[in-house]
Every structure is written in C-alpha cells, then in structure tokens.
Design an enzyme around this catalytic site. Sequence first.
Site, mmCIF file in Angstrom:
data_model
loop_
_atom_site.group_PDB
_atom_site.id
_atom_site.type_symbol
_atom_site.label_atom_id
_atom_site.label_comp_id
_atom_site.label_asym_id
_atom_site.label_seq_id
_atom_site.Cartn_x
_atom_site.Cartn_y
_atom_site.Cartn_z
ATOM 1 C CD GLU A 88 -2.745 -0.876 2.587
ATOM 2 O OE1 GLU A 88 -2.504 0.055 3.387
ATOM 3 O OE2 GLU A 88 -3.630 -1.710 2.759
ATOM 4 C CB CYS A 108 4.337 -5.635 9.730
ATOM 5 S SG CYS A 108 5.196 -4.903 11.147
ATOM 6 C CB SER A 191 6.438 5.980 12.208
ATOM 7 O OG SER A 191 5.742 5.530 13.331
ATOM 8 C CG HIS A 216 0.256 3.098 19.947
ATOM 9 N ND1 HIS A 216 -0.060 4.345 19.451
ATOM 10 C CD2 HIS A 216 0.745 2.397 18.887
ATOM 11 C CE1 HIS A 216 0.212 4.380 18.160
ATOM 12 N NE2 HIS A 216 0.712 3.226 17.788
ATOM 13 C CG ASN A 290 -9.397 3.248 10.685
ATOM 14 O OD1 ASN A 290 -10.409 2.568 10.626
ATOM 15 N ND2 ASN A 290 -9.007 4.049 9.721
ATOM 16 C CB CYS A 332 -1.256 0.908 9.182
ATOM 17 S SG CYS A 332 0.432 0.655 8.867
HETATM 18 N N1 SAH Z 1 5.906 0.019 12.249
HETATM 19 C C1 SAH Z 1 5.998 1.440 12.361
HETATM 20 C C2 SAH Z 1 5.388 2.217 11.208
HETATM 21 C C3 SAH Z 1 4.055 1.812 10.658
HETATM 22 S S1 SAH Z 1 2.584 2.151 11.508
HETATM 23 C C4 SAH Z 1 5.417 1.887 13.665
HETATM 24 O O1 SAH Z 1 4.910 1.068 14.411
HETATM 25 O O2 SAH Z 1 5.504 3.068 13.978
HETATM 26 C C5 SAH Z 1 2.204 3.824 11.386
HETATM 27 C C6 SAH Z 1 1.270 4.293 12.513
HETATM 28 O O3 SAH Z 1 -0.107 3.899 12.289
HETATM 29 C C7 SAH Z 1 1.679 3.700 13.837
HETATM 30 O O4 SAH Z 1 1.692 4.657 14.839
HETATM 31 C C8 SAH Z 1 0.603 2.678 14.048
HETATM 32 O O5 SAH Z 1 0.530 2.332 15.358
HETATM 33 C C9 SAH Z 1 -0.622 3.378 13.480
HETATM 34 N N2 SAH Z 1 -1.760 2.492 13.239
HETATM 35 C C10 SAH Z 1 -1.737 1.237 12.796
HETATM 36 N N3 SAH Z 1 -2.961 0.715 12.760
HETATM 37 C C11 SAH Z 1 -3.803 1.671 13.187
HETATM 38 C C12 SAH Z 1 -5.216 1.730 13.379
HETATM 39 N N4 SAH Z 1 -5.998 0.679 13.155
HETATM 40 N N5 SAH Z 1 -5.745 2.890 13.826
HETATM 41 C C13 SAH Z 1 -4.953 3.961 14.070
HETATM 42 N N6 SAH Z 1 -3.625 3.964 13.920
HETATM 43 C C14 SAH Z 1 -3.045 2.827 13.481
#
Ligand code: SAH
Length: 345
Positions: A88, A108, A191, A216, A290, A332
């Site tokens: 994506e 991942c 990130s 988080h 989300n 994501c």
């Molecule tokens: N692996 C890296 C980068 C990818 S995720 C990391 O963990 O930072 C990018 C961001 O989107 C991260 O902060 C992740 O926690 C967030 N993210 C992933 N799924 C999500 C969701 N369902 N709702 C909101 N944020 C989400």
Amino acid sequence: MILLKILSDYSLNELYVLLAEYKKFRAKQVFDAIIQSKDYEETNLPKSMIESLKSEYILKPIHIYKVLTSKDGTKKYLLRLYDDNLIECVFLKQNYGNTICLSTQVGCRMGCKFCASTQNGLIRNLSAGEMLSTISVVNADNGKCTDRNFTNIVLMGSGEPFDNYDNVVKWLELITDENGFHLSERNISLSTCGLVDKIYQFADLKFNITLCVSLHATNDETRKQIMPIANRYSIDEIIEALKYYISKNNRRVVFEYCLIKGTNDSFENAKELSNLTKGLNCHVNVICLNANGGALKATTKGEAYAFVKKLNELGVSATLRRSQGNDIEGACGMLRAKTLNDSKN
Ligand code: SAH
C-alpha cells in the site's frame, strides 16, 4: 529461474559503474527513467541496450493495481510488485503540500494488536529501489512525472522501517539525492514501534529527519497487551534512546498515541504520559483508533479532544491528528488485508 535485479536499487554513481560499457549519459537516462516511473519502452535508450539490460534488470518493479480516492482527496494505492506481492501507499493532499505515506515491508512481523498490516505476518522486506519506485509511481500519478508532486514523505505505511534498516537507510540516500527527487531530510518522518538498538544506530548517522515512535501506552504492562515489542524493550529504554537521538540530531521527536477505548485513554494515562515526556523535546500526535472491526474499540472524538486538552493543561505539546481517508480503508495495511481476504474467500 534467473533472478532479475532492480535498477532503482542503484544510485546514480552506482549506475555509472554498472553501465560503464555504455556512453556516460545513458546511466543518467536510466536514473531519470526510474525517477519518472518509466519502463524500458518509454525511454530513449537504444534497442540493443534495452534488450541486453532486460535480460538482467527490471526497470519498473512496481505497477498500480488499484486506487481508491476518498471524499477528502486522499488516494490509497494498492501496488503490485514484480513478484506479485501487494503493498500500500497513500497520497494525502494537504494545504501545505502533499504527503506520501510509504510502506517499508510486505506485511510486518511486529504483531501490534490494532494494526492490519501485521495480520498475515511478514512476507519480505522491500528493497531501497522498490521504495524509491513506489514514490515514482505515485508521484507520476499525481502530476507531471518530471515534477516532484509531493513535499513530504512519512514512513508510516505497512512494515517496521527499523526491521528493514539497511534498505531504509539506502532509500534515504536515494530519495534525498540531488539528481533525483532531491527531497530535504527535514521533510521526511520515520515511524518505529521502538526498536531501541536501531534508534541508537540510526542516531549516529545524523539524518535530519523526524523520528516518530508509536508509543500507544503509558506503562509497560498496558503496552505489552497491545504491542509485543514491549516484551523486548521497556518504555524507559525507548525514552533513553530518544534522549541520545536528540543529543545527536537536535531534532524534536514525535510520539504517536492511538487512543483505544478503556485501554489507554484515561486522564490517569494523560498524567503518566506527561510524566514520561517531561523535559524531552517532543510532540505527541494523538490519533483515534481506526477500529478495523476488531476487538479493540475507538475512543470517541469528544473523549479524544478531552484527552488532548488534558495533556495540554499538563504542559505536553500534543494535538489530535486529523484522520484522512477513513472511507477508503485508510489505516495501515487495511486495504491490502481486505484484498487478500477477499481473494481467499
Ligand atoms: N511500524 C511502524 C510504522 C508503521 S505504523 C510503527 O509502528 O511506527 C504507522 C502508525 O499507524 C503507527 O503509529 C501505528 O501504530 C498506526 N496504526 C496502525 N494501525 C492503526 C489503526 N488501526 N488505527 C490507528 N492507527 C493505526
């Protein structure tokens, strides 16, 4: 099967060496073709050179498979790699310029509970060239391919950038190359879920990028429930590593904090977060989960605003991030996961 190599994995200087048997300007033509997302037939390379390159090298390793456009203009791309894997990429239209959200891996292996990217595990790393070509494809789809149609890139797509460390570092060199997109390091954010040893290693490279950490949770106990990486590194270790990063780069770091109902969204959590970040040159990006249809539920908008207000009152620099592209599986890995599931059923 002969394994083909990818030309976008090479910097211009490396192409000069690789293509030394041809006239020097041919290497630059190849490099321009990579940046402009052109395949062999769209270049002015001589037929004989194309034939000979084709037997060993892929020029365009990425093609658009599907695009979803949101009401707010956000475009979500599902891209097909040369080995038919899907990744994506998101193109976000903003007042101050357009941002591209880039994936660094196919899938991942970090296993975060709320994240769709990790549902099917890690398939493989993306090479530096595949990441560069992702940018080229999306850039060309959003204006003239000879222009740079974006101002910022965030490595916040699928994958853990520091789990693909070498390729990501090489990509940083390619994307900032003055012969190519020439993007300023300052306009790039990376990130990570907090791979502490890699934060130290990366700090020493002194890239002027913005480092973001997906936090988080405000204590290790809660973090372990939603992010397996918390069993490996504690929050304190992450903060120590960030202090080192700031000492080397003098750049403000960013925490991403995704609000999950009843898990990390209490005022007590806001207090813990303010204690953790005290004295650290940082900003907190609060996001609403989300929800993905999973077990974890999103905190309401109103509660999210109250959480951010509380943080601000406690002296924390924090904002609620506007969520874009919610109507198009914006978070994501959601579009890829949905497409993979649909094809299974
Ligand atoms: N692996 C890296 C980068 C990818 S995720 C990391 O963990 O930072 C990018 C961001 O989107 C991260 O902060 C992740 O926690 C967030 N993210 C992933 N799924 C999500 C969701 N369902 N709702 C909101 N944020 C989400």
